[in-house]
Motif scaffolding. Sequence first.
Motif, PDB file in Angstrom:
ATOM      1  N   VAL A 100       0.859  -1.181   0.000  1.00 23.29           N
ATOM      2  CA  VAL A 100       0.000   0.000   0.000  1.00 23.29           C
ATOM      3  C   VAL A 100       0.896   1.231   0.000  1.00 23.29           C
ATOM      4  CG1 VAL A 100      -1.797   1.279   1.219  1.00 23.29           C
ATOM      5  CG2 VAL A 100      -1.825  -1.221   1.232  1.00 23.29           C
ATOM      6  N   LEU A 101       0.700   2.096  -0.981  1.00 24.16           N
ATOM      7  CA  LEU A 101       1.453   3.338  -1.068  1.00 24.16           C
ATOM      8  C   LEU A 101       0.597   4.494  -0.576  1.00 24.16           C
ATOM      9  CD1 LEU A 101       3.056   3.083  -4.623  1.00 24.16           C
ATOM     10  CD2 LEU A 101       4.103   2.547  -2.437  1.00 24.16           C
ATOM     11  N   GLY A 102       1.217   5.346   0.219  1.00 28.32           N
ATOM     12  CA  GLY A 102       0.514   6.522   0.710  1.00 28.32           C
ATOM     13  C   GLY A 102       1.510   7.593   1.107  1.00 28.32           C
ATOM     14  N   ARG A 103       1.009   8.792   1.313  1.00 30.90           N
ATOM     15  CA  ARG A 103       1.888   9.920   1.626  1.00 30.90           C
ATOM     16  C   ARG A 103       2.134  10.114   3.116  1.00 30.90           C
ATOM     17  NH1 ARG A 103      -0.936  14.643  -1.381  1.00 30.90           N
ATOM     18  NH2 ARG A 103      -2.722  13.289  -1.150  1.00 30.90           N
ATOM     19  N   ARG A 104       1.200   9.709   3.954  1.00 30.72           N
ATOM     20  CA  ARG A 104       1.340   9.952   5.389  1.00 30.72           C
ATOM     21  C   ARG A 104       1.539   8.645   6.143  1.00 30.72           C
ATOM     22  NH1 ARG A 104      -3.885  13.256   6.512  1.00 30.72           N
ATOM     23  NH2 ARG A 104      -4.521  12.340   4.550  1.00 30.72           N
ATOM     24  N   ALA A 105       2.583   8.611   6.948  1.00 29.58           N
ATOM     25  CA  ALA A 105       2.898   7.394   7.711  1.00 29.58           C
ATOM     26  C   ALA A 105       1.737   6.986   8.610  1.00 29.58           C
ATOM     27  CB  ALA A 105       4.159   7.603   8.532  1.00 29.58           C
ATOM     28  N   SER A 106       1.054   7.945   9.199  1.00 28.32           N
ATOM     29  CA  SER A 106      -0.044   7.622  10.108  1.00 28.32           C
ATOM     30  C   SER A 106      -1.183   6.902   9.385  1.00 28.32           C
ATOM     31  CB  SER A 106      -0.578   8.886  10.780  1.00 28.32           C
ATOM     32  OG  SER A 106      -1.121   9.768   9.806  1.00 28.32           O
ATOM     33  N   ARG A 107      -1.362   7.185   8.113  1.00 30.41           N
ATOM     34  CA  ARG A 107      -2.418   6.530   7.346  1.00 30.41           C
ATOM     35  C   ARG A 107      -1.993   5.135   6.879  1.00 30.41           C
ATOM     36  NH1 ARG A 107      -6.814   9.745   5.397  1.00 30.41           N
ATOM     37  NH2 ARG A 107      -7.528   7.644   4.884  1.00 30.41           N
ATOM     38  N   LEU A 108      -0.707   4.841   6.943  1.00 31.06           N
ATOM     39  CA  LEU A 108      -0.224   3.526   6.531  1.00 31.06           C
ATOM     40  C   LEU A 108      -0.328   2.498   7.652  1.00 31.06           C
ATOM     41  CD1 LEU A 108       2.868   4.609   4.442  1.00 31.06           C
ATOM     42  CD2 LEU A 108       0.766   3.575   3.571  1.00 31.06           C
ATOM     43  N   GLU A 109      -0.461   2.944   8.896  1.00 26.52           N
ATOM     44  CA  GLU A 109      -0.504   2.030  10.023  1.00 26.52           C
ATOM     45  C   GLU A 109      -1.632   0.999   9.908  1.00 26.52           C
ATOM     46  OE1 GLU A 109       1.809   1.561  12.368  1.00 26.52           O
ATOM     47  OE2 GLU A 109       2.928   3.094  11.262  1.00 26.52           O
ATOM     48  N   PRO A 110      -2.863   1.397   9.584  1.00 27.34           N
ATOM     49  CA  PRO A 110      -3.914   0.373   9.436  1.00 27.34           C
ATOM     50  C   PRO A 110      -3.606  -0.648   8.344  1.00 27.34           C
ATOM     51  CG  PRO A 110      -4.901   2.539   9.649  1.00 27.34           C
ATOM     52  CD  PRO A 110      -3.413   2.740   9.472  1.00 27.34           C
ATOM     53  N   ALA A 111      -2.938  -0.216   7.297  1.00 27.26           N
ATOM     54  CA  ALA A 111      -2.590  -1.133   6.213  1.00 27.26           C
ATOM     55  C   ALA A 111      -1.565  -2.163   6.701  1.00 27.26           C
ATOM     56  CB  ALA A 111      -2.049  -0.368   5.017  1.00 27.26           C
ATOM     57  N   LYS A 112      -0.662  -1.738   7.578  1.00 24.89           N
ATOM     58  CA  LYS A 112       0.337  -2.672   8.115  1.00 24.89           C
ATOM     59  C   LYS A 112      -0.321  -3.788   8.908  1.00 24.89           C
ATOM     60  CE  LYS A 112       4.126   0.616   8.451  1.00 24.89           C
ATOM     61  NZ  LYS A 112       5.011   1.334   9.371  1.00 24.89           N
ATOM     62  N   ALA A 113      -1.463  -3.489   9.510  1.00 24.46           N
ATOM     63  CA  ALA A 113      -2.160  -4.505  10.307  1.00 24.46           C
ATOM     64  C   ALA A 113      -2.658  -5.668   9.450  1.00 24.46           C
ATOM     65  CB  ALA A 113      -3.328  -3.857  11.045  1.00 24.46           C
ATOM     66  N   LEU A 114      -2.807  -5.444   8.141  1.00 28.80           N
ATOM     67  CA  LEU A 114      -3.228  -6.529   7.246  1.00 28.80           C
ATOM     68  C   LEU A 114      -2.133  -7.553   7.027  1.00 28.80           C
ATOM     69  CD1 LEU A 114      -5.114  -4.555   4.447  1.00 28.80           C
ATOM     70  CD2 LEU A 114      -6.113  -6.088   6.140  1.00 28.80           C
ATOM     71  N   GLY A 115      -0.913  -7.156   7.304  1.00 32.58           N
ATOM     72  CA  GLY A 115       0.208  -8.068   7.108  1.00 32.58           C
ATOM     73  C   GLY A 115       0.906  -7.723   5.882  1.00 32.58           C
TER      74      GLY A 115
END
Length: 75
Positions: free
Chosen positions: A60-75
Amino acid sequence: GLQQLPLHKAALMIALSETASCIEQLGDVTGKTVLVTGTGIAGYTLAYFAKAFGAARVIVLGRRASRLEPAKALG
């Protein structure tokens, strides 16, 4: 019946249906890597469905690290 379904729930159902359809249109993603650009509701949902449909890896590509956190939970 469906006429009693609140508008916000109907809108969510449509969004979920459309994102699932996008993944299905890719064909078999089992064992493959899927790239999702964007960390909005559509991006998160696409990432979720990619994993649910068997993708080995979802990036998942995104500009803000805080918005990437939920994506990290997917594995």
